[in-house]
Design a protein around this motif. Structure first.
Motif, PDB file in Angstrom:
ATOM      1  N   GLU A  65      45.965  31.661  31.473  1.00  0.00           N
ATOM      2  CA  GLU A  65      46.855  30.979  30.522  1.00  0.00           C
ATOM      3  C   GLU A  65      47.350  31.930  29.433  1.00  0.00           C
ATOM      4  N   LEU A  66      46.491  32.858  29.009  1.00  0.00           N
ATOM      5  CA  LEU A  66      46.899  33.844  28.012  1.00  0.00           C
ATOM      6  C   LEU A  66      48.016  34.747  28.537  1.00  0.00           C
ATOM      7  N   LEU A  67      47.886  35.145  29.802  1.00  0.00           N
ATOM      8  CA  LEU A  67      48.792  36.148  30.358  1.00  0.00           C
ATOM      9  C   LEU A  67      50.074  35.566  30.953  1.00  0.00           C
ATOM     10  N   ALA A  68      50.022  34.323  31.409  1.00  0.00           N
ATOM     11  CA  ALA A  68      51.149  33.739  32.148  1.00  0.00           C
ATOM     12  C   ALA A  68      52.493  33.865  31.438  1.00  0.00           C
ATOM     13  N   PRO A  69      52.584  33.640  30.124  1.00  0.00           N
ATOM     14  CA  PRO A  69      53.907  33.747  29.470  1.00  0.00           C
ATOM     15  C   PRO A  69      54.427  35.175  29.347  1.00  0.00           C
ATOM     16  N   HIS A  70      53.602  36.157  29.697  1.00  0.00           N
ATOM     17  CA  HIS A  70      53.963  37.542  29.399  1.00  0.00           C
ATOM     18  C   HIS A  70      54.160  38.402  30.647  1.00  0.00           C
ATOM     19  N   CYS A  71      54.105  37.811  31.829  1.00  0.00           N
ATOM     20  CA  CYS A  71      54.276  38.600  33.045  1.00  0.00           C
ATOM     21  C   CYS A  71      55.070  37.801  34.068  1.00  0.00           C
ATOM     22  N   LYS A  72      55.455  38.447  35.171  1.00  0.00           N
ATOM     23  CA  LYS A  72      56.215  37.762  36.219  1.00  0.00           C
ATOM     24  C   LYS A  72      55.428  36.583  36.792  1.00  0.00           C
ATOM     25  N   LYS A  73      54.164  36.847  37.061  1.00  0.00           N
ATOM     26  CA  LYS A  73      53.332  35.859  37.735  1.00  0.00           C
ATOM     27  C   LYS A  73      51.882  36.283  37.576  1.00  0.00           C
ATOM     28  N   VAL A  74      50.976  35.329  37.444  1.00  0.00           N
ATOM     29  CA  VAL A  74      49.556  35.670  37.410  1.00  0.00           C
ATOM     30  C   VAL A  74      48.786  34.701  38.295  1.00  0.00           C
ATOM     31  N   ILE A  75      48.023  35.250  39.231  1.00  0.00           N
ATOM     32  CA  ILE A  75      47.247  34.445  40.164  1.00  0.00           C
ATOM     33  C   ILE A  75      45.774  34.825  40.048  1.00  0.00           C
ATOM     34  N   VAL A  76      44.921  34.004  40.617  1.00  0.00           N
ATOM     35  CA  VAL A  76      43.485  34.268  40.610  1.00  0.00           C
ATOM     36  C   VAL A  76      42.983  34.296  42.053  1.00  0.00           C
ATOM     37  N   HIS A  77      42.248  35.345  42.385  1.00  0.00           N
ATOM     38  CA  HIS A  77      41.556  35.411  43.679  1.00  0.00           C
ATOM     39  C   HIS A  77      40.066  35.396  43.400  1.00  0.00           C
ATOM     40  N   THR A  78      39.362  34.422  43.970  1.00  0.00           N
ATOM     41  CA  THR A  78      37.931  34.263  43.731  1.00  0.00           C
ATOM     42  C   THR A  78      37.158  34.413  45.042  1.00  0.00           C
ATOM     43  N   PHE A  79      36.147  35.266  45.028  1.00  0.00           N
ATOM     44  CA  PHE A  79      35.279  35.369  46.204  1.00  0.00           C
ATOM     45  C   PHE A  79      33.860  34.941  45.821  1.00  0.00           C
ATOM     46  N   THR A  80      33.030  34.720  46.811  1.00  0.00           N
ATOM     47  CA  THR A  80      31.679  34.225  46.575  1.00  0.00           C
ATOM     48  C   THR A  80      30.830  35.294  45.900  1.00  0.00           C
ATOM     49  N   ALA A  81      30.135  34.910  44.835  1.00  0.00           N
ATOM     50  CA  ALA A  81      29.327  35.853  44.065  1.00  0.00           C
ATOM     51  C   ALA A  81      28.173  36.399  44.896  1.00  0.00           C
ATOM     52  N   GLY A  82      27.723  37.602  44.543  1.00  0.00           N
ATOM     53  CA  GLY A  82      26.537  38.166  45.187  1.00  0.00           C
ATOM     54  C   GLY A  82      26.784  39.540  45.776  1.00  0.00           C
ATOM     55  N   GLU A  83      25.777  40.405  45.658  1.00  0.00           N
ATOM     56  CA  GLU A  83      25.859  41.765  46.199  1.00  0.00           C
ATOM     57  C   GLU A  83      26.150  41.747  47.696  1.00  0.00           C
ATOM     58  N   GLU A  84      25.690  40.726  48.392  1.00  0.00           N
ATOM     59  CA  GLU A  84      25.905  40.665  49.839  1.00  0.00           C
ATOM     60  C   GLU A  84      27.380  40.515  50.188  1.00  0.00           C
ATOM     61  N   ASN A  85      28.213  40.163  49.199  1.00  0.00           N
ATOM     62  CA  ASN A  85      29.655  40.023  49.443  1.00  0.00           C
ATOM     63  C   ASN A  85      30.467  41.224  48.958  1.00  0.00           C
ATOM     64  N   LYS A  86      29.773  42.276  48.575  1.00  0.00           N
ATOM     65  CA  LYS A  86      30.454  43.520  48.204  1.00  0.00           C
ATOM     66  C   LYS A  86      30.660  44.328  49.479  1.00  0.00           C
ATOM     67  N   ASN A  87      31.648  43.909  50.258  1.00  0.00           N
ATOM     68  CA  ASN A  87      31.834  44.493  51.580  1.00  0.00           C
ATOM     69  C   ASN A  87      33.307  44.498  51.968  1.00  0.00           C
ATOM     70  N   LEU A  88      33.573  45.047  53.143  1.00  0.00           N
ATOM     71  CA  LEU A  88      34.958  45.196  53.592  1.00  0.00           C
ATOM     72  C   LEU A  88      35.618  43.857  53.917  1.00  0.00           C
ATOM     73  N   LYS A  89      34.827  42.879  54.285  1.00  0.00           N
ATOM     74  CA  LYS A  89      35.406  41.554  54.537  1.00  0.00           C
ATOM     75  C   LYS A  89      35.989  40.964  53.254  1.00  0.00           C
ATOM     76  N   THR A  90      35.278  41.137  52.149  1.00  0.00           N
ATOM     77  CA  THR A  90      35.797  40.669  50.858  1.00  0.00           C
ATOM     78  C   THR A  90      37.049  41.439  50.480  1.00  0.00           C
ATOM     79  N   VAL A  91      37.040  42.742  50.713  1.00  0.00           N
ATOM     80  CA  VAL A  91      38.228  43.563  50.458  1.00  0.00           C
ATOM     81  C   VAL A  91      39.417  43.030  51.247  1.00  0.00           C
ATOM     82  N   GLU A  92      39.199  42.710  52.523  1.00  0.00           N
ATOM     83  CA  GLU A  92      40.275  42.173  53.361  1.00  0.00           C
ATOM     84  C   GLU A  92      40.836  40.877  52.784  1.00  0.00           C
ATOM     85  N   GLY A  93      39.948  40.046  52.217  1.00  0.00           N
ATOM     86  CA  GLY A  93      40.400  38.796  51.615  1.00  0.00           C
ATOM     87  C   GLY A  93      41.331  39.035  50.440  1.00  0.00           C
TER      88      GLY A  93
END
Length: 370
Positions: A65-93
């Protein structure tokens, strides 16, 4: 350390190859984030806030909400928390989200979270379209004093820590210190593993200051946290400026990490990173004692400090031989030799390649309960 605190400011400039590269900003809210990003012409950019399921619900909407008025577009990408998700599959997402939203090289990523988010987002930034700008917004103590600074990015490959990565500098490191107030106690204190390490390898006075200010640190007193962050960030800044690509001095930051990473893997990431670093530091301190670089009372002080901040000095259900074998697959191996960090004394570390598997096994037995 005292001189550093006398000169304490809200902004720490970081150089890369002799030129200013980015700033570390220490602040108490997200209110100045727009102002800090405006020099990067965000009005012409799409922004993607990359975060995870623990941190995202706390801060992502506010920042969006802070950034939206000041840029073209702002989106959020959320992945599942945890060290086990620090991998190439998450990168692909993340790649898929960026492609679907037509992000190009002119756009920007914001890494909102702890070290897993920062390392993953940085790797995406380094590799998406051969390079896209990114900003670190670290929200854990561990990431604020360690992974957000220095341009190391990367993800784990299967059970091997940070095996796939790149050196890629952020445009800004924006630290809202008040995000530390929302951390669970265990996760907050996990960050003390890296902070104690900074004192042990570079600043004896700082190591003793941590002990003296234990109560305020544990109670999360804002001014004490700011002072601690300032000193730790400056220690890391100085080391990475001197050796940005880890050809020499920067390896000192791996104190406690060689054995720590092996324990982390063998415990299937049930221990937090800072807890594993603490165990690795205990083993390294034992080796340092055996080489007569420190005295018995200094060795006990190191263990007592680690224990005081509720970090482990021993663990169970692993054996020394497994730990040693795991270290042989560590990225810190150098031409077949184990590159290991020991102390000349508290506040002064050095690199050695002289340790044998037997040395490591002996040290590891001191951190394993029968």
């Amino acid at each position: 350390m005292i001189q550093a605190l006398q000169n304490m400011k809200d902004r720490i400039p970081v150089q890369y190859e002799g030129k200013h590269c980015y700033d570390i900003l220490l602040t108490d809210s997200f209110d100045s984030l727009v102002k800090e990003l405006q020099p990067f012409q965000i009005e012409n950019k799409r922004l993607c806030i990359v975060t995870e399921t623990n941190v995202g619900p706390l801060y992502a909407e506010q920042i969006q909400e802070l950034l939206a008025p000041h840029c073209k577009k702002v989106i959020v990408h959320t992945f599942t928390a945890g060290e086990e998700n620090k991998n190439l599959k998450t990168v692909e997402g993340v790649y898929e989200t960026l492609i679907q939203n037509k992000f190009d090289r002119n756009d920007m990523l914001l890494a909102l979270g702890g070290g897993v988010v920062g390392d993953t987002t940085g790797f995406v930034a380094a590799t998406y379209l051969r390079g896209i700008d990114f900003v670190q917004i670290p929200t854990t103590l561990l990431s604020q004093v360690d992974s957000s600074i220095g341009g190391k990015t990367g993800v784990d490959f299967e059970a091997y820590k940070n095996m796939v990565g790149a050196f890629y500098m952020p445009k800004l490191v924006y630290m809202n210190i008040n995000t530390l107030m929302s951390l669970p106690r265990r996760e907050y204190l996990s960050g003390m593993g890296e902070i104690i390490k900074h004192g042990l390898i570079k600043d004896r006075e700082y190591f003793h200051w941590l002990n003296e200010n234990y109560d305020k640190i544990v109670d999360r007193d804002f001014q004490t946290l700011k002072e601690m962050l300032y000193v730790s960030c400056n220690i890391k800044r100085q080391v990475v400026e001197n050796d940005p690509k880890e050809k020499g001095e920067r390896a000192l930051l791996n104190f406690g990490h060689t054995i720590g990473h092996a324990v982390e893997k063998l415990k299937n990431f049930t221990l937090l990173h800072g807890e594993c670093v603490a165990l690795g530091m205990c083993a390294a301190a034992y080796l340092t004692l055996n080489m007569n670089h420190i005295k018995e009372d200094e060795y006990e002080l190191i263990l007592d400090t680690i224990h005081k901040f509720e970090l482990p000095t021993t663990t169970i259900n692993i054996n020394a031989e497994e730990v040693v074998e795991a270290t042989l697959n560590d990225k810190k191996m150098d031409s077949g030799s184990i590159k290991f960090i020991l102390l000349n004394t508290i506040g002064d570390a050095y690199i050695t390649k002289e340790l044998t598997k037997e040395h490591l096994a002996q040290a590891t037995t001191t951190i394993i309960e029968e």
